[in-house]
Write an enzyme that holds these catalytic residues in place. Structure first.
Site, PDB file in Angstrom:
ATOM      1  N   ASP A 138      48.069  37.057  47.623  1.00 26.40           N
ATOM      2  CA  ASP A 138      47.947  36.970  46.160  1.00 26.40           C
ATOM      3  C   ASP A 138      47.491  38.308  45.603  1.00 26.40           C
ATOM      4  O   ASP A 138      46.929  39.145  46.321  1.00 26.40           O
ATOM      5  CB  ASP A 138      46.983  35.852  45.734  1.00 26.40           C
ATOM      6  N   GLU A 143      42.516  34.777  47.487  1.00 27.63           N
ATOM      7  CA  GLU A 143      41.418  35.720  47.690  1.00 27.63           C
ATOM      8  C   GLU A 143      40.913  36.278  46.369  1.00 27.63           C
ATOM      9  O   GLU A 143      39.714  36.409  46.158  1.00 27.63           O
ATOM     10  CB  GLU A 143      41.864  36.876  48.606  1.00 27.63           C
TER      11      GLU A 143
HETATM   12  N1  BES Z   1      40.216  43.963  48.854  1.00 22.34           N
HETATM   13  C1  BES Z   1      39.200  43.607  47.918  1.00 22.34           C
HETATM   14  C2  BES Z   1      37.802  43.846  48.433  1.00 22.34           C
HETATM   15  C3  BES Z   1      37.436  45.271  48.738  1.00 22.34           C
HETATM   16  C4  BES Z   1      37.893  46.317  47.959  1.00 22.34           C
HETATM   17  C5  BES Z   1      36.630  45.562  49.801  1.00 22.34           C
HETATM   18  C6  BES Z   1      37.553  47.627  48.269  1.00 22.34           C
HETATM   19  C7  BES Z   1      36.262  46.842  50.091  1.00 22.34           C
HETATM   20  C8  BES Z   1      36.750  47.889  49.327  1.00 22.34           C
HETATM   21  C9  BES Z   1      39.362  42.149  47.521  1.00 22.34           C
HETATM   22  O1  BES Z   1      40.701  41.801  47.286  1.00 22.34           O
HETATM   23  C10 BES Z   1      38.605  41.904  46.248  1.00 22.34           C
HETATM   24  O2  BES Z   1      39.021  42.399  45.243  1.00 22.34           O
HETATM   25  N2  BES Z   1      37.508  41.139  46.314  1.00 22.34           N
HETATM   26  C11 BES Z   1      36.766  40.763  45.133  1.00 22.34           C
HETATM   27  C12 BES Z   1      35.903  39.568  45.412  1.00 22.34           C
HETATM   28  C13 BES Z   1      36.577  38.245  45.305  1.00 22.34           C
HETATM   29  C14 BES Z   1      35.553  37.151  45.607  1.00 22.34           C
HETATM   30  C15 BES Z   1      37.225  37.997  43.982  1.00 22.34           C
HETATM   31  C16 BES Z   1      35.813  41.856  44.714  1.00 22.34           C
HETATM   32  O3  BES Z   1      35.325  42.615  45.536  1.00 22.34           O
HETATM   33  O4  BES Z   1      35.573  41.921  43.507  1.00 22.34           O
HETATM   34 MN    MN Z   2      41.965  42.507  48.737  1.00 20.69          MN
HETATM   35 MN    MN Z   3      41.257  42.528  45.259  1.00 19.94          MN
END
Ligand code: BES
Ligand code: MN
Ligand code: MN
Length: 454
Positions: A87, A152
């Protein structure tokens, strides 16, 4: 044919295949994209089958399907679980994209499009690596389980139920994830820590309905004023969060770790340039990498209310809204932090307004040792893919699944990120550097092959 030569020869095919996935607008947050989500899940399942996984299933959930596949025909070899997500984030504001978000385009050595870095491009790196291993070796050299989810970006709710119901099935010797970034261009990186997250929404109500600000202004409370005053009180002059108890659980950095993180080839000037703000701010007493990776924060993500249309409207709005979040670090507990934040906010707000407080999502922070032999294999593989030895970094983003797997199975989590911090994840003009995409395929293929040789 030799694995690395094979990979070098397949670049055009790699891209052509990735374009198909990028063209599917699988935005998990928007219901209008439900059928695109289904299509993306099917596409991923089909590619996993082609890459040699034999039991591939699309598991329906309350929201978006999970794709699971496995190949367990390498007796005596390690079993790994690879996790990623198909996604993507919404693309708005559309007018800020140089080329359409779901029409892949190459400019200046970068591939542009929503999901190129987060996370379709990185999932595809593994699909192509598996494919190359099977094409050149006849069979996959290790046992692999693959779990690609579609929620995710909206909190992975269905995944929790799935993992809890399928613990035996998902058990592996290690978790492998490619959903993070490299420290900088040319610096392959292994991530050993992520921040956690608690995300909130509040609705503040003053008068029972909107009121004429001339007839009523001066005597009645304005919820937007209450909101602005509230947020102005949540940081002190050293940029520390004022919520009592907020820092209680924060584990101090050891001297060795602090030294190691601050000697990484991190360039504050380049960082400031990426940000593009007149100046940086942050918690006093900590370096930028410490602020980003090892310190908790509170951020306002959106504020709305009142009249924001054309021209002037003299109104006292009935309601004010905000979304905000706290990034958390070991050993803060998201549930406890949510309670502290709510209590503090209720205490700060005046008696003239009421407040509805909601926690929209939460995930635990994660940090883990990197001493397992798998990390040596990862090092060698990244060196093959990128011509340089990798560094160990922590990052500020959140992947709640990593913590959950680590807590559940206590296995090493190997985070091999091929994005870059300035590739506009979640923003217009998201892209991935082609050299990192191709380098990633080589690194991952060599990693899986190296695990077989342990
Ligand atoms: N891939 C990211 C997380 C990420 C980005 C980890 C850069 C390390 C470096 C992931 O898709 C994301 O965006 N996670 C969200 C949290 C989620 C619970 C919505 C975030 O970090 O805001
Ligand atoms: Mn991600
Ligand atoms: Mn992300």
């Amino acid at each position: 044919m030799n694995l690395n030569n094979y990979i070098d020869e397949k670049h055009d095919e790699d891209l052509k295949d990735l374009y198909e996935l990028l063209r599917i607008p699988s935005v998990s947050a928007q219901t209008e994209h439900k059928s695109d989500i289904e299509r993306a899940a099917q596409w991923v399942a089909e590619r996993l089958r082609r890459a040699g996984l034999d039991t591939v299933e699309i598991v329906p959930t309350k929201m978006h399907p999970i794709v699971y596949g496995e190949s367990l025909h390498a007796p005596g070899k390690p079993t790994v679980l690879f996790y990623g997500h198909y996604d993507v984030q919404p693309v708005e504001p559309l007018e800020l994209w140089t080329s359409p978000p779901f029409e892949p385009a190459i400019r200046g050595g970068n591939l542009f499009g929503r999901g190129t870095a987060d996370d379709k491009g990185q999932v595809h790196i593994h699909i192509r690596a598996l494919d190359a291993l099977r094409q050149t070796g006849g069979a996959l050299p290790i046992n692999i389980k693959v779990l690609i989810e579609g929620e995710e970006e909206v909190g992975s709710e269905s995944l929790w139920d799935y993992v809890n119901a399928n613990k035996a099935k998902l058990k592996a010797d290690a978790l492998i994830v490619s959903d993070t970034s490299m420290l900088a261009r040319g610096v392959p990186s292994i991530t050993y820590g992520l921040r956690g997250l608690s995300y909130y929404e509040i609705e503040i109500t003053g008068p029972a309905q909107d009121l004429h600000s001339g007839i009523f202004g001066g005597a009645v409370p304005n919820p937007l004023t209450a909101l602005a005053e509230l947020f102005a009180k949540l940081h002190d002059k050293n940029f520390r969060v004022t919520v009592p108890g907020f820092y209680d659980g924060v584990a101090a950095l050891s001297r060795t770790e602090r030294k190691a993180l601050n000697s990484l080839p991190f360039k504050p000037k380049a960082f400031a340039k990426t940000v593009g703000a007149p100046a940086l701010c942050g918690e006093k007493g900590y370096s930028i990498v410490e602020q980003l990776w090892c310190r908790p924060t509170l951020e306002i993500n959106g504020i709305w209310g009142g009249y924001i249309g054309e021209g002037a409207k003299t109104v006292i709005p009935s309601k004010a809204h905000a979304k905000f979040s706290t990034r958390l670090v070991p050993d803060q507990d998201p549930a406890k932090i949510s309670r502290l934040v709510e209590r503090h906010i209720r205490k700060l707000l005046p008696k003239t307004v009421t407040c509805e407080f909601k926690v929209l999502s939460s995930g635990k922070p994660w940090v883990a040792p990197y001493t397992h032999p798998f990390f040596e294999v990862a090092h060698a593989a990244l060196e093959t893919g990128f011509g340089r030895r990798a560094v160990f970094i922590r990052e500020g983003g959140s992947i709640p699944f990593v913590t959950q797997m680590h807590d559940t199975f206590k296995v090493p989590c190997v985070l091999l990120g091929f994005g870059l911090p300035d590739e506009n994840a979640h923003a217009p003009d998201e892209h991935i550097a082609l050299e990192n995409y191709f380098g990633g395929i080589k690194a991952v293929a060599n990693f899986y092959q190296g695990l077989a040789a342990l």
